[in-house]
Design an enzyme around this catalytic site. Sequence first.
Site, mmCIF file in Angstrom:
data_model
loop_
_atom_site.group_PDB
_atom_site.id
_atom_site.type_symbol
_atom_site.label_atom_id
_atom_site.label_comp_id
_atom_site.label_asym_id
_atom_site.label_seq_id
_atom_site.Cartn_x
_atom_site.Cartn_y
_atom_site.Cartn_z
ATOM 1 N N TRP A 92 0.854 -1.181 0.000
ATOM 2 C CA TRP A 92 0.000 0.000 0.000
ATOM 3 C C TRP A 92 0.893 1.235 0.000
ATOM 4 C CZ3 TRP A 92 -0.405 3.962 3.716
ATOM 5 C CH2 TRP A 92 -1.334 4.956 3.359
ATOM 6 N N HIS A 139 -8.913 -6.435 3.975
ATOM 7 C CA HIS A 139 -8.545 -5.710 5.192
ATOM 8 C C HIS A 139 -9.851 -5.302 5.868
ATOM 9 C CE1 HIS A 139 -4.123 -4.193 4.812
ATOM 10 N NE2 HIS A 139 -4.227 -5.502 4.864
ATOM 11 N N ASP A 159 -12.439 6.981 6.134
ATOM 12 C CA ASP A 159 -11.541 5.847 6.391
ATOM 13 C C ASP A 159 -10.853 6.044 7.745
ATOM 14 O OD1 ASP A 159 -9.787 3.668 6.042
ATOM 15 O OD2 ASP A 159 -8.276 4.981 5.169
HETATM 16 C C1 RNT Z 1 -3.849 2.489 4.730
HETATM 17 C C2 RNT Z 1 -3.987 1.046 4.444
HETATM 18 C C3 RNT Z 1 -2.889 0.174 4.981
HETATM 19 C C4 RNT Z 1 -2.442 0.570 6.368
HETATM 20 C C5 RNT Z 1 -1.462 -0.393 7.011
HETATM 21 C C6 RNT Z 1 -0.848 0.186 8.256
HETATM 22 O O1 RNT Z 1 -4.946 3.223 4.413
HETATM 23 O O2 RNT Z 1 -5.228 0.596 4.902
HETATM 24 O O3 RNT Z 1 -3.281 -1.156 4.922
HETATM 25 O O4 RNT Z 1 -3.523 0.747 7.234
HETATM 26 O O5 RNT Z 1 -0.530 -0.759 6.098
HETATM 27 ZN ZN ZN Z 2 -5.613 -1.542 4.815
#
Ligand code: RNT
Ligand code: ZN
Length: 426
Positions: free
Chosen positions: A192, A293, A301
Amino acid sequence: MYPVLLKEQIEENYLRACKTYAAYGIDTDKVIGIMKSIPVSIHCWQGDDVAGFEPGKKGLSGGGILATGNYPGKAGNADELRMDLEKAMSLVPGRHRVNLHAFYAETGGKPVERDQLKPEHFKNWIEWAKKNKTGLDFNPTIFSHPLADSGYTLSSRDKSVRSFWIRHVKASREIACQIGRELKNPCINNLWIPDGSKDTPADRLTPRIILKDSLDEIYEKHYGSDFLLDSLESKLFGIGSESYVAGSHEFYLSYALKNGLMICLDSGHFHPTENIADKISSILTFSRELLLHLSRGVRWDSDHVVTLNDQILSIAQEVKHCRAFGRVHFALDYFDASINRITAWVTGTRAALKAILIALLEPTDMLLQAENSGNLGERLALTEEFKTLPFGNVWNKYCIDESVPAGSGWLNTINEYTERILKKRD
Ligand code: RNT
Ligand code: ZN
Protein backbone atom coordinates in the site's frame (compact mmCIF):
# COMPACT_ATOMS: atom_id res chain seq x y z
CA MET A 1 -15.25 -8.55 37.86
CA TYR A 2 -17.25 -9.35 34.78
CA PRO A 3 -19.43 -12.46 34.82
CA VAL A 4 -17.81 -15.67 33.59
CA LEU A 5 -20.33 -17.95 31.92
CA LEU A 6 -20.70 -21.39 33.44
CA LYS A 7 -19.50 -24.31 31.38
CA GLU A 8 -22.59 -26.48 32.06
CA GLN A 9 -24.83 -23.63 30.97
CA ILE A 10 -22.86 -23.11 27.77
CA GLU A 11 -23.06 -26.83 26.97
CA GLU A 12 -26.78 -26.91 27.67
CA ASN A 13 -27.47 -23.86 25.51
CA TYR A 14 -25.29 -25.31 22.78
CA LEU A 15 -27.33 -28.52 22.67
CA ARG A 16 -30.51 -26.49 22.26
CA ALA A 17 -28.92 -24.38 19.51
CA CYS A 18 -27.73 -27.56 17.80
CA LYS A 19 -31.32 -28.76 17.55
CA THR A 20 -32.56 -25.45 16.19
CA TYR A 21 -29.84 -25.34 13.53
CA ALA A 22 -30.33 -29.03 12.70
CA ALA A 23 -33.95 -28.24 11.84
CA TYR A 24 -32.55 -25.85 9.21
CA GLY A 25 -30.09 -28.45 7.93
CA ILE A 26 -27.01 -27.01 9.64
CA ASP A 27 -24.56 -29.20 11.55
CA THR A 28 -23.11 -26.94 14.26
CA ASP A 29 -20.29 -29.35 15.20
CA LYS A 30 -19.15 -29.28 11.60
CA VAL A 31 -19.32 -25.48 11.53
CA ILE A 32 -17.14 -25.26 14.65
CA GLY A 33 -14.67 -27.56 12.90
CA ILE A 34 -14.57 -25.22 9.87
CA MET A 35 -14.11 -22.19 12.14
CA LYS A 36 -10.91 -23.74 13.46
CA SER A 37 -9.50 -23.82 9.95
CA ILE A 38 -10.09 -20.15 9.10
CA PRO A 39 -7.24 -17.85 10.16
CA VAL A 40 -7.50 -14.09 10.55
CA SER A 41 -4.31 -12.09 10.14
CA ILE A 42 -4.02 -9.91 13.24
CA HIS A 43 -2.27 -6.61 12.53
CA CYS A 44 0.61 -5.96 14.92
CA TRP A 45 0.28 -2.19 14.41
CA GLN A 46 -2.76 -1.85 16.71
CA GLY A 47 -0.32 -2.45 19.58
CA ASP A 48 1.80 0.69 19.13
CA ASP A 49 -0.33 3.10 17.11
CA VAL A 50 1.50 2.30 13.85
CA ALA A 51 4.79 3.65 15.19
CA GLY A 52 7.30 0.89 14.40
CA PHE A 53 10.67 0.31 16.06
CA GLU A 54 13.10 2.26 13.93
CA PRO A 55 15.76 3.90 16.10
CA GLY A 56 14.74 7.52 16.72
CA LYS A 57 11.17 6.80 15.59
CA LYS A 58 8.74 9.70 15.80
CA GLY A 59 5.50 7.80 15.35
CA LEU A 60 3.08 7.69 12.45
CA SER A 61 3.48 10.58 10.04
CA GLY A 62 2.18 11.45 6.59
CA GLY A 63 0.85 8.62 4.55
CA GLY A 64 -2.81 9.57 4.60
CA ILE A 65 -3.50 7.60 7.79
CA LEU A 66 -3.80 8.77 11.36
CA ALA A 67 -3.90 7.17 14.80
CA THR A 68 -5.64 9.36 17.36
CA GLY A 69 -5.58 9.04 21.14
CA ASN A 70 -2.93 8.68 23.78
CA TYR A 71 -4.12 5.82 25.96
CA PRO A 72 -1.34 4.71 28.31
CA GLY A 73 0.46 1.36 28.08
CA LYS A 74 1.41 1.07 24.43
CA ALA A 75 4.13 -1.38 23.42
CA GLY A 76 7.48 0.38 23.08
CA ASN A 77 9.60 -2.44 21.70
CA ALA A 78 9.27 -5.79 19.96
CA ASP A 79 9.26 -7.85 23.16
CA GLU A 80 6.42 -5.80 24.60
CA LEU A 81 4.50 -5.95 21.34
CA ARG A 82 4.86 -9.73 21.11
CA MET A 83 3.86 -10.12 24.74
CA ASP A 84 0.74 -7.99 24.18
CA LEU A 85 -0.09 -9.90 21.01
CA GLU A 86 0.21 -13.19 22.89
CA LYS A 87 -2.18 -11.88 25.53
CA ALA A 88 -4.66 -10.74 22.87
CA MET A 89 -4.39 -14.01 20.96
CA SER A 90 -5.00 -16.01 24.14
CA LEU A 91 -8.44 -14.39 24.32
CA VAL A 92 -9.45 -15.18 20.77
CA PRO A 93 -10.61 -18.66 19.71
CA GLY A 94 -8.77 -20.38 16.84
CA ARG A 95 -5.25 -20.27 15.42
CA HIS A 96 -4.46 -17.04 13.64
CA ARG A 97 -1.73 -15.15 11.83
CA VAL A 98 0.16 -11.98 12.68
CA ASN A 99 0.58 -9.19 10.16
CA LEU A 100 3.88 -7.28 10.29
CA HIS A 101 5.14 -4.07 8.74
CA ALA A 102 8.73 -3.55 7.61
CA PHE A 103 9.36 -0.93 10.29
CA TYR A 104 8.88 -3.58 12.99
CA ALA A 105 12.34 -4.86 12.04
CA GLU A 106 14.73 -5.50 14.92
CA THR A 107 18.09 -4.03 14.01
CA GLY A 108 19.75 -4.16 17.43
CA GLY A 109 19.43 -0.40 17.96
CA LYS A 110 21.40 0.35 14.77
CA PRO A 111 19.71 2.41 12.07
CA VAL A 112 19.19 0.32 8.94
CA GLU A 113 17.65 2.05 5.94
CA ARG A 114 14.45 0.42 4.71
CA ASP A 115 15.97 -0.52 1.39
CA GLN A 116 18.67 -2.46 3.28
CA LEU A 117 16.35 -4.58 5.43
CA LYS A 118 17.02 -8.30 5.40
CA PRO A 119 15.24 -11.44 6.64
CA GLU A 120 17.69 -11.56 9.58
CA HIS A 121 16.05 -8.41 10.98
CA PHE A 122 12.90 -10.47 11.45
CA LYS A 123 14.43 -13.58 12.94
CA ASN A 124 12.92 -12.93 16.38
CA TRP A 125 9.49 -12.60 14.82
CA ILE A 126 10.01 -15.83 12.89
CA GLU A 127 11.16 -17.71 16.00
CA TRP A 128 8.23 -16.32 17.92
CA ALA A 129 5.80 -17.36 15.18
CA LYS A 130 7.26 -20.87 15.17
CA LYS A 131 6.91 -21.12 18.94
CA ASN A 132 3.33 -19.85 18.86
CA LYS A 133 2.42 -21.83 15.72
CA THR A 134 1.13 -18.78 13.91
CA GLY A 135 1.63 -17.75 10.29
CA LEU A 136 3.05 -14.32 9.47
CA ASP A 137 2.17 -11.76 6.82
CA PHE A 138 4.16 -8.71 5.78
CA ASN A 139 3.85 -5.14 4.45
CA PRO A 140 6.52 -2.80 3.13
CA THR A 141 6.34 0.48 5.10
CA ILE A 142 6.00 3.36 2.66
CA PHE A 143 5.06 6.16 5.07
CA SER A 144 6.52 7.81 8.19
CA HIS A 145 9.75 8.47 6.30
CA PRO A 146 11.41 11.62 4.88
CA LEU A 147 11.31 10.13 1.37
CA ALA A 148 7.52 9.88 1.63
CA ASP A 149 7.08 13.49 2.75
CA SER A 150 6.45 14.83 -0.76
CA GLY A 151 3.30 12.71 -0.93
CA TYR A 152 4.72 10.61 -3.76
CA THR A 153 6.76 7.41 -3.44
CA LEU A 154 6.57 4.71 -6.12
CA SER A 155 4.81 7.17 -8.42
CA SER A 156 7.28 9.97 -7.74
CA ARG A 157 8.73 11.89 -10.65
CA ASP A 158 11.98 12.00 -8.66
CA LYS A 159 13.99 9.01 -9.79
CA SER A 160 16.03 8.71 -6.61
CA VAL A 161 12.88 8.68 -4.44
CA ARG A 162 11.25 6.10 -6.65
CA SER A 163 14.31 3.86 -6.75
CA PHE A 164 14.61 3.91 -2.98
CA TRP A 165 11.04 2.65 -2.58
CA ILE A 166 11.44 0.09 -5.36
CA ARG A 167 14.44 -1.30 -3.49
CA HIS A 168 12.43 -1.30 -0.27
CA VAL A 169 9.55 -3.29 -1.74
CA LYS A 170 11.97 -5.72 -3.37
CA ALA A 171 13.65 -6.17 0.03
CA SER A 172 10.20 -6.73 1.57
CA ARG A 173 9.35 -9.44 -0.95
CA GLU A 174 12.63 -11.15 -0.15
CA ILE A 175 11.87 -10.98 3.60
CA ALA A 176 8.27 -12.15 3.15
CA CYS A 177 9.43 -15.08 1.03
CA GLN A 178 11.99 -16.10 3.65
CA ILE A 179 9.32 -15.85 6.36
CA GLY A 180 7.04 -18.10 4.30
CA ARG A 181 9.87 -20.56 3.68
CA GLU A 182 10.84 -20.81 7.33
CA LEU A 183 7.27 -21.13 8.54
CA LYS A 184 6.37 -23.49 5.66
CA ASN A 185 3.34 -21.33 5.15
CA PRO A 186 2.97 -18.68 2.42
CA CYS A 187 3.41 -15.11 3.64
CA ILE A 188 1.37 -12.35 2.00
CA ASN A 189 3.38 -9.26 1.11
CA ASN A 190 0.78 -6.49 0.79
CA LEU A 191 1.70 -3.24 -0.92
CA TRP A 192 0.00 0.00 0.00
CA ILE A 193 1.36 3.43 -0.90
CA PRO A 194 0.01 6.82 0.15
CA ASP A 195 0.72 8.65 -3.13
CA GLY A 196 -1.80 11.30 -3.94
CA SER A 197 -2.77 14.94 -3.86
CA LYS A 198 -4.70 17.19 -1.51
CA ASP A 199 -6.16 19.21 -4.34
CA THR A 200 -7.21 18.43 -7.87
CA PRO A 201 -4.16 17.51 -9.90
CA ALA A 202 -3.66 18.77 -13.41
CA ASP A 203 -2.12 15.46 -14.42
CA ARG A 204 -3.50 12.23 -12.99
CA LEU A 205 -1.99 10.05 -15.65
CA THR A 206 1.77 10.57 -15.31
CA PRO A 207 2.05 9.35 -11.68
CA ARG A 208 0.04 6.25 -12.62
CA ILE A 209 2.29 5.47 -15.57
CA ILE A 210 5.31 5.89 -13.31
CA LEU A 211 3.67 3.67 -10.68
CA LYS A 212 3.07 1.00 -13.30
CA ASP A 213 6.74 1.10 -14.28
CA SER A 214 7.77 0.82 -10.63
CA LEU A 215 5.50 -2.19 -10.13
CA ASP A 216 6.90 -3.82 -13.27
CA GLU A 217 10.36 -3.56 -11.77
CA ILE A 218 9.25 -4.76 -8.33
CA TYR A 219 7.38 -7.84 -9.52
CA GLU A 220 9.86 -8.76 -12.24
CA LYS A 221 11.27 -11.48 -10.00
CA HIS A 222 9.02 -14.52 -9.73
CA TYR A 223 9.03 -16.44 -6.49
CA GLY A 224 6.23 -18.94 -7.11
CA SER A 225 3.38 -19.15 -4.64
CA ASP A 226 4.76 -21.70 -2.18
CA PHE A 227 6.12 -19.12 0.23
CA LEU A 228 5.12 -15.67 -1.04
CA LEU A 229 1.81 -14.18 -2.18
CA ASP A 230 1.87 -10.60 -3.47
CA SER A 231 -1.09 -8.29 -3.06
CA LEU A 232 -1.92 -4.70 -3.98
CA GLU A 233 -4.12 -2.48 -1.80
CA SER A 234 -6.01 0.41 -3.34
CA LYS A 235 -7.52 3.47 -1.76
CA LEU A 236 -10.00 6.14 -2.78
CA PHE A 237 -8.67 9.00 -0.66
CA GLY A 238 -6.61 9.69 2.46
CA ILE A 239 -5.83 12.57 4.76
CA GLY A 240 -3.90 14.99 2.58
CA SER A 241 -4.77 13.01 -0.55
CA GLU A 242 -8.46 13.84 -0.64
CA SER A 243 -8.57 14.70 -4.33
CA TYR A 244 -6.38 12.07 -5.90
CA VAL A 245 -4.78 8.73 -5.04
CA ALA A 246 -2.53 7.24 -7.69
CA GLY A 247 -3.08 3.65 -6.51
CA SER A 248 -6.83 3.61 -6.98
CA HIS A 249 -9.05 0.53 -7.17
CA GLU A 250 -9.30 0.62 -10.96
CA PHE A 251 -5.56 1.05 -11.24
CA TYR A 252 -4.60 -1.94 -9.09
CA LEU A 253 -7.46 -4.13 -10.27
CA SER A 254 -6.22 -3.72 -13.83
CA TYR A 255 -2.60 -4.24 -12.83
CA ALA A 256 -3.29 -7.26 -10.64
CA LEU A 257 -5.40 -9.06 -13.22
CA LYS A 258 -2.92 -8.40 -15.98
CA ASN A 259 0.01 -9.60 -13.91
CA GLY A 260 -1.45 -12.42 -11.85
CA LEU A 261 -1.21 -10.62 -8.49
CA MET A 262 -3.76 -10.54 -5.70
CA ILE A 263 -6.01 -7.57 -4.93
CA CYS A 264 -6.53 -6.34 -1.37
CA LEU A 265 -9.86 -4.69 -0.60
CA ASP A 266 -9.84 -2.59 2.56
CA SER A 267 -13.37 -2.05 3.84
CA GLY A 268 -12.57 1.60 4.64
CA HIS A 269 -11.11 2.51 1.27
CA PHE A 270 -14.22 3.19 -0.75
CA HIS A 271 -17.08 5.66 -0.78
CA PRO A 272 -18.88 5.39 2.57
CA THR A 273 -21.97 3.93 0.91
CA GLU A 274 -19.95 1.40 -1.07
CA ASN A 275 -19.56 -2.03 0.53
CA ILE A 276 -16.65 -4.26 -0.43
CA ALA A 277 -18.99 -7.25 0.00
CA ASP A 278 -20.48 -6.36 -3.38
CA LYS A 279 -17.08 -6.57 -5.05
CA ILE A 280 -16.03 -10.03 -3.85
CA SER A 281 -17.89 -12.11 -6.43
CA SER A 282 -16.69 -9.91 -9.31
CA ILE A 283 -13.07 -10.28 -8.30
CA LEU A 284 -13.38 -14.01 -7.67
CA THR A 285 -14.72 -14.44 -11.19
CA PHE A 286 -11.32 -13.41 -12.50
CA SER A 287 -8.88 -13.98 -9.67
CA ARG A 288 -8.09 -17.13 -7.70
CA GLU A 289 -7.48 -15.36 -4.40
CA LEU A 290 -8.39 -12.15 -2.63
CA LEU A 291 -7.15 -10.37 0.50
CA LEU A 292 -9.54 -8.40 2.70
CA HIS A 293 -8.55 -5.71 5.19
CA LEU A 294 -11.37 -5.60 7.71
CA SER A 295 -11.75 -2.17 9.23
CA ARG A 296 -14.58 0.15 10.24
CA GLY A 297 -14.87 3.56 8.74
CA VAL A 298 -16.90 6.10 10.65
CA ARG A 299 -17.85 8.76 8.10
CA TRP A 300 -14.46 8.32 6.43
CA ASP A 301 -11.54 5.85 6.39
CA SER A 302 -11.14 6.29 10.14
CA ASP A 303 -9.79 2.80 10.93
CA HIS A 304 -12.09 2.20 13.91
CA VAL A 305 -12.09 -1.16 15.68
CA VAL A 306 -14.14 -3.76 13.81
CA THR A 307 -17.54 -4.43 15.38
CA LEU A 308 -20.25 -6.91 14.46
CA ASN A 309 -22.11 -4.57 12.13
CA ASP A 310 -24.00 -5.05 8.88
CA GLN A 311 -20.93 -4.40 6.78
CA ILE A 312 -18.77 -7.10 8.33
CA LEU A 313 -21.70 -9.53 8.32
CA SER A 314 -22.35 -8.96 4.64
CA ILE A 315 -18.66 -9.48 3.85
CA ALA A 316 -18.57 -12.84 5.65
CA GLN A 317 -21.89 -13.88 4.09
CA GLU A 318 -20.63 -13.00 0.65
CA VAL A 319 -17.52 -15.16 1.11
CA LYS A 320 -19.81 -18.00 2.16
CA HIS A 321 -22.16 -17.43 -0.77
CA CYS A 322 -19.17 -17.55 -3.12
CA ARG A 323 -18.01 -20.77 -1.36
CA ALA A 324 -14.68 -19.01 -1.13
CA PHE A 325 -13.34 -19.49 2.40
CA GLY A 326 -10.37 -21.24 0.82
CA ARG A 327 -9.68 -18.33 -1.55
CA VAL A 328 -10.24 -15.26 0.59
CA HIS A 329 -7.64 -14.18 3.16
CA PHE A 330 -8.98 -12.22 6.11
CA ALA A 331 -6.79 -9.57 7.73
CA LEU A 332 -7.61 -6.84 10.22
CA ASP A 333 -6.61 -3.23 9.73
CA TYR A 334 -7.55 -0.66 12.35
CA PHE A 335 -5.71 1.39 14.93
CA ASP A 336 -7.35 3.03 17.90
CA ALA A 337 -4.95 4.74 20.31
CA SER A 338 -7.74 6.08 22.53
CA ILE A 339 -8.62 2.80 24.25
CA ASN A 340 -6.76 -0.14 25.77
CA ARG A 341 -4.96 -1.54 22.74
CA ILE A 342 -5.34 -5.18 23.74
CA THR A 343 -9.07 -4.65 24.26
CA ALA A 344 -9.13 -3.16 20.75
CA TRP A 345 -7.36 -6.20 19.26
CA VAL A 346 -9.57 -8.73 21.01
CA THR A 347 -12.84 -6.87 20.35
CA GLY A 348 -12.14 -6.53 16.63
CA THR A 349 -10.86 -10.07 16.14
CA ARG A 350 -13.76 -11.60 18.03
CA ALA A 351 -16.21 -9.47 16.03
CA ALA A 352 -14.69 -10.60 12.72
CA LEU A 353 -14.80 -14.24 13.84
CA LYS A 354 -18.40 -13.91 14.98
CA ALA A 355 -19.33 -12.59 11.53
CA ILE A 356 -17.62 -15.58 9.91
CA LEU A 357 -19.39 -17.95 12.31
CA ILE A 358 -22.79 -16.40 11.62
CA ALA A 359 -22.17 -16.76 7.89
CA LEU A 360 -21.16 -20.41 8.27
CA LEU A 361 -24.26 -21.09 10.36
CA GLU A 362 -26.59 -19.48 7.83
CA PRO A 363 -28.90 -22.00 6.16
CA THR A 364 -27.75 -20.79 2.76
CA ASP A 365 -29.26 -23.72 0.87
CA MET A 366 -32.73 -22.57 1.89
CA LEU A 367 -32.02 -19.09 0.56
CA LEU A 368 -30.77 -20.57 -2.69
CA GLN A 369 -33.81 -22.76 -3.01
CA ALA A 370 -36.13 -19.81 -2.57
CA GLU A 371 -34.09 -17.77 -5.02
CA ASN A 372 -33.84 -20.50 -7.64
CA SER A 373 -37.56 -21.17 -7.53
CA GLY A 374 -38.22 -17.46 -8.01
CA ASN A 375 -39.80 -17.03 -4.60
CA LEU A 376 -38.08 -13.80 -3.63
CA GLY A 377 -40.57 -13.00 -0.87
CA GLU A 378 -39.52 -16.20 0.86
CA ARG A 379 -35.86 -15.35 0.32
CA LEU A 380 -36.42 -12.00 2.04
CA ALA A 381 -38.44 -13.51 4.88
CA LEU A 382 -35.84 -16.21 5.51
CA THR A 383 -33.04 -13.65 5.56
CA GLU A 384 -34.89 -11.86 8.33
CA GLU A 385 -35.65 -15.03 10.28
CA PHE A 386 -32.03 -16.19 10.14
CA LYS A 387 -30.92 -13.01 11.89
CA THR A 388 -32.26 -14.28 15.20
CA LEU A 389 -30.96 -17.84 15.08
CA PRO A 390 -29.03 -18.61 18.30
CA PHE A 391 -25.49 -18.13 16.99
CA GLY A 392 -24.35 -16.77 20.38
CA ASN A 393 -24.71 -20.21 21.92
CA VAL A 394 -22.52 -21.71 19.22
CA TRP A 395 -19.98 -18.91 19.66
CA ASN A 396 -19.76 -19.56 23.41
CA LYS A 397 -19.25 -23.27 22.82
CA TYR A 398 -16.54 -22.55 20.24
CA CYS A 399 -14.80 -20.31 22.78
CA ILE A 400 -14.74 -22.87 25.58
CA ASP A 401 -13.72 -25.64 23.16
CA GLU A 402 -10.72 -23.47 22.34
CA SER A 403 -10.04 -22.73 26.04
CA VAL A 404 -10.87 -19.05 25.60
CA PRO A 405 -13.31 -17.15 27.83
CA ALA A 406 -16.87 -16.95 26.50
CA GLY A 407 -18.89 -13.79 27.09
CA SER A 408 -17.34 -10.72 28.71
CA GLY A 409 -15.10 -12.74 31.08
CA TRP A 410 -12.04 -12.00 28.91
CA LEU A 411 -12.11 -8.41 30.13
CA ASN A 412 -11.08 -9.66 33.59
CA THR A 413 -7.90 -11.06 32.06
CA ILE A 414 -7.19 -7.75 30.32
CA ASN A 415 -7.77 -5.80 33.54
CA GLU A 416 -5.35 -8.04 35.40
CA TYR A 417 -2.73 -7.66 32.62
CA THR A 418 -3.25 -3.90 32.54
CA GLU A 419 -2.61 -3.60 36.28
CA ARG A 420 0.37 -5.95 36.26
CA ILE A 421 2.07 -4.93 32.99
CA LEU A 422 0.61 -2.03 31.01
CA LYS A 423 0.39 0.44 33.90
CA LYS A 424 4.08 -0.08 34.67
CA ARG A 425 5.10 1.15 31.20
CA ASP A 426 6.03 4.80 30.72
C1 RNT B 1 -3.85 2.49 4.73
C2 RNT B 1 -3.99 1.05 4.44
C3 RNT B 1 -2.89 0.17 4.98
C4 RNT B 1 -2.44 0.57 6.37
C5 RNT B 1 -1.46 -0.39 7.01
C6 RNT B 1 -0.85 0.19 8.26
O1 RNT B 1 -4.95 3.22 4.41
O2 RNT B 1 -5.23 0.60 4.90
O3 RNT B 1 -3.28 -1.16 4.92
O4 RNT B 1 -3.52 0.75 7.23
O5 RNT B 1 -0.53 -0.76 6.10
ZN1 ZN C 1 -5.61 -1.54 4.82
